[in-house]
Design a protein around this motif. Structure first.
Motif: not given
Lengths: 139, 584
Positions: B358-380
């Motif tokens: 849940g944290w990672a999903t929101e962090a990705l949406a807020k650009n605190l982390i990037t898709l290069e890091q998560t490798l998959v498009p985390l989204a609710f």
């Protein structure tokens, strides 16, 4: 009319082992499920079905009693046998004679564990897996 | 040890592969369970060393009334949590308590670390350290199967094991007990992984005569009837714990999409009713529990084209439906079960995994982390992305997932987003946003669990909010549960086991206790836990509340951060007063 134990609702079993704890407690004054005459186990791990291994109350001819060399297993009216402990020599011939594996053996007492169809397990089954059924006296 | 005035402890050293047994009369006043385990943790802990140092201990203990009374089914594990950096305490049901009881051990202390993967077999007359090199890397269910086929004792046996997440030292790796139960929280799996301990198989079959049959069986029957003939326990068997999804959602207390919402618009699709209707195929019980709350759900998976299907069964509970359901915006029961299956196989704590994602999903949406890091498009709602991400966590796929594997608190320290990293005392939140009780309860709770003091439940039963009353209730309940967890009852049966029942039960098996004794035992245990926490560097004043708790309304309305800190101070004062007092 005599009654015998029927384990025909095992599809409803939740595996709580209360039947075993009750049998061991009431019939053997023991906390250990090893002393129970009914054994509930899974077939193939917990993802498999629960099955019960317990005396099927054979009528007319009882293989366990036939195998007993000392006359310690007497025919029980309605099916199954009654263990006369004082006559038992602990030879385990009844154990191998029971082809459904329902004669368990008590290593501590050196005597077989024989279900006497008393119904305690059925009384403490929360899910109607076990029931006592009336049957004709075959003796 | 039942009918004896001592506690029988089995010590296992994985480094030397040596064992020893001690009969500890001095532990008798701690009753059993969490009391005994706390004391053993306190004396074996090495505060000067790292939490994951091989010398650190893991304690397992059964309770004073385990197995022989209905619904007294739990085993406790205590350790130094790699997730929170302090008190690790977790409970599991299944067959474990019965097997330890009938193998003749009240507690096990495991220290040291094996040079190669190993598994341990324990029975009443033998303990062996065995080769587990070929098991390393196996999933929780696979290793369970191979140990089951290799070791004797079917029906009187318990097999506990870790999956790849534990081997890879994920801070919230769990330990699977008998396929469907777990030492879920706080990372015991990682601690066993650090010791190269893949599994333990316990067989219990000793002869144990009942001492006072008449007294004992009278109490047993009374409790059995209370459990099976009254409505106290029926909800746990019927639709099970997931029945809570619907009322909590309706009341606005169901944490949804990383607690951006307190109501899930698709709540009906993951409700207890929906699961019962669409997926439920079986119910099961822990040994000695006539209730049977374990709910097994099934989904069908198409693994290839040409109508190639398999049926997959996993157990589900309220907390899993929250963490891997509403919290991640998953809107179908089948998809929730798919996520549970992955978590199960890899051996992760479902609650922490969901909340971390849940944290990672929101962090990705807020650009605190990037898709290069998560490798998959985390989204609710994106189940496929979450399935892959869960695997990446367990195998620490890259630097980002290695950090995510240390929990939401750690990840937010590094990448930001602390205000929406939903943790209490560094432990990921449970599925209740019910009011101040659900905020303060796990924050002050000894192991930062909602089950320490049931704050979420106090929120739901308290008619009018009263600071004093809330703090008093939390404090009292924390001590009471220390006592209950020394028996160790399943907390679902806490309403069955009132004081009168507990005293009748214990005194029928040769204890001689009074109500005041039970008070003293509860307090003694709580104080022991607090001393351990201090040794581990915990300071009750030095805690934080994620801001999100005060942004999203709770079931009791909007919460105020200032009030939360005020309540925290009030609670800390009570703790200080108790610690200054001599032992009763």
């Amino acid at each position: 009319m005599p009654k015998v134990l029927k384990a025909e609702g095992m599809n409803k079993c939740i595996g709580c082992f209360t039947c075993m704890l009750a049998c061991a407690g009431v019939n053997h004054r023991n906390h250990s499920i090893s002393k129970s005459a009914i054994k509930v186990r899974t077939s193939g791990g917990l993802q498999g079905k629960f099955v019960s291994v317990v005396c099927l109350a054979c009528k007319d001819e009882r293989a366990c009693a036939e195998a007993c060399p000392s006359g310690a297993l007497e025919k029980r009216p309605g099916g199954g046998v009654i263990l006369k402990k004082e006559k038992c020599i602990g030879c385990r011939k009844c154990e191998s004679a029971c082809i459904v594996g329902a004669v368990h053996f008590d290593e501590d007492e050196n005597k077989p564990i024989i279900c006497k169809h008393c119904g305690v397990c059925a009384k403490f089954c929360p899910h109607e897996c076990l029931e006592m059924e009336e049957t004709a006296n075959d003796l | 040890m039942i009918y004896e005035k001592y506690i029988r402890v089995l010590y296992l050293d994985l480094t030397t592969k040596k064992i020893r047994i001690e009969h500890r009369k001095d532990l008798y006043s701690y009753l059993g369970g969490v009391g005994v385990a706390s004391k053993l943790l306190e004396e074996n802990l090495k505060p000067e060393l790292d939490p994951m140092d091989p010398q650190q201990p893991v304690i397992f203990a059964i309770g004073a009334a385990s197995t022989i009374f209905p619904v007294v089914t739990k085993t406790v594990a205590m350790f130094w949590s790699p997730l929170t950096g302090e008190l690790g305490e977790s409970y599991a049901g299944g067959r474990m308590a019965m097997t330890l009881f009938l193998a003749g051990y009240d507690a096990i202390v495991i220290t040291g670390s094996s040079s190669k993967p190993t598994y341990i077999t324990i029975s009443r007359n033998n303990v062996e350290f065995k080769d587990a090199r070929a098991f390393w890397g196996l999933s929780c269910d696979e290793v369970g199967r191979v140990v089951r086929e290799r070791e004797p004792g079917g029906g009187k046996r318990s097999i506990i094991r870790i999956g790849p997440a534990g081997e890879n030292l994920v801070s919230y790796a769990c330990v699977c007990v008998d396929t469907y139960r777990h030492f879920g929280r706080l990372g015991l799996g990682a601690v066993l992984g650090s010791k190269k301990l893949k599994a333990i198989s316990i067989v219990g079959d000793r002869d144990l005569p009942i001492k006072n049959f008449k007294d004992y069986f009278k109490v047993y029957q009374e409790i059995y009837n209370k459990v099976t003939d009254t409505s106290i326990m029926s909800k746990y068997h019927d639709a099970g714990t997931p029945v809570n999804i619907e009322p909590l959602n309706a009341a606005g207390g169901l944490p949804t999409k990383n607690l951006r919402q307190n109501v899930f618009e698709h709540g009906d699709k993951i409700s207890g009713e929906t699961f019962a209707h669409k997926n439920l195929v079986r119910k099961m019980a822990c040994t000695g529990c006539p209730v049977g709350c374990i709910h097994i759900g099934q989904f069908r998976r198409e693994f290839d084209k040409g109508h190639e299907y398999e049926a997959v069964s996993v157990s589900y509970d309220y907390e899993l439906l929250f963490a891997l359901g509403s919290f991640l915006g998953i809107k179908s029961s089948d998809e929730v079960l798919q996520l549970i299956e992955v978590v199960e196989k890899l051996g992760l704590d479902a609650m922490s995994t969901g909340v971390v994602l849940g944290w990672a999903t929101e962090a990705l949406a807020k650009n605190l982390i990037t898709l290069e890091q998560t490798l998959v498009p985390l989204a609710f709602g994106n189940t496929q992305a979450y399935i892959t991400a869960i695997e990446y966590i367990a195998y620490k796929k890259n630097e980002f997932y290695s950090i995510l594997a240390q929990g939401a608190e750690k990840a937010s320290e590094i990448y930001g987003g602390k205000e929406f990293a939903m943790t209490f005392g560094k432990n990921e939140m449970p599925g209740y946003h019910t009011g101040y009780g659900s905020v303060i309860g796990p924050t002050v709770g000894a192991r930062h669990s909602h089950l320490c003091n049931g704050g979420y439940s106090i929120d739901q039963s308290m008619k009018e909010f009263d600071k004093e009353k809330l703090v008093e209730k939390l404090f009292k309940e924390e001590k009471e549960r220390c006592m209950l967890n020394s028996l160790i009852i399943c907390l679902f049966a806490r309403k069955v086991y009132d004081r009168e029942t507990i005293l009748a039960a214990l005194n029928s098996i040769d204890y001689n206790l009074t109500n005041e004794d039970l008070d003293a035992i509860g307090e003694r245990i709580y104080k022991t836990k607090l001393r351990i926490k201090k040794m581990m560097g915990y300071d009750g004043k030095n805690v934080r509340f994620p801001k999100r708790l005060f942004e999203t309304p709770s079931m009791s309305g909007q919460l105020d951060e200032k009030v939360a800190y005020e309540l925290l101070d009030m609670y800390n004062k009570k703790v200080e007063e108790m610690m200054a007092k001599e032992d009763a």
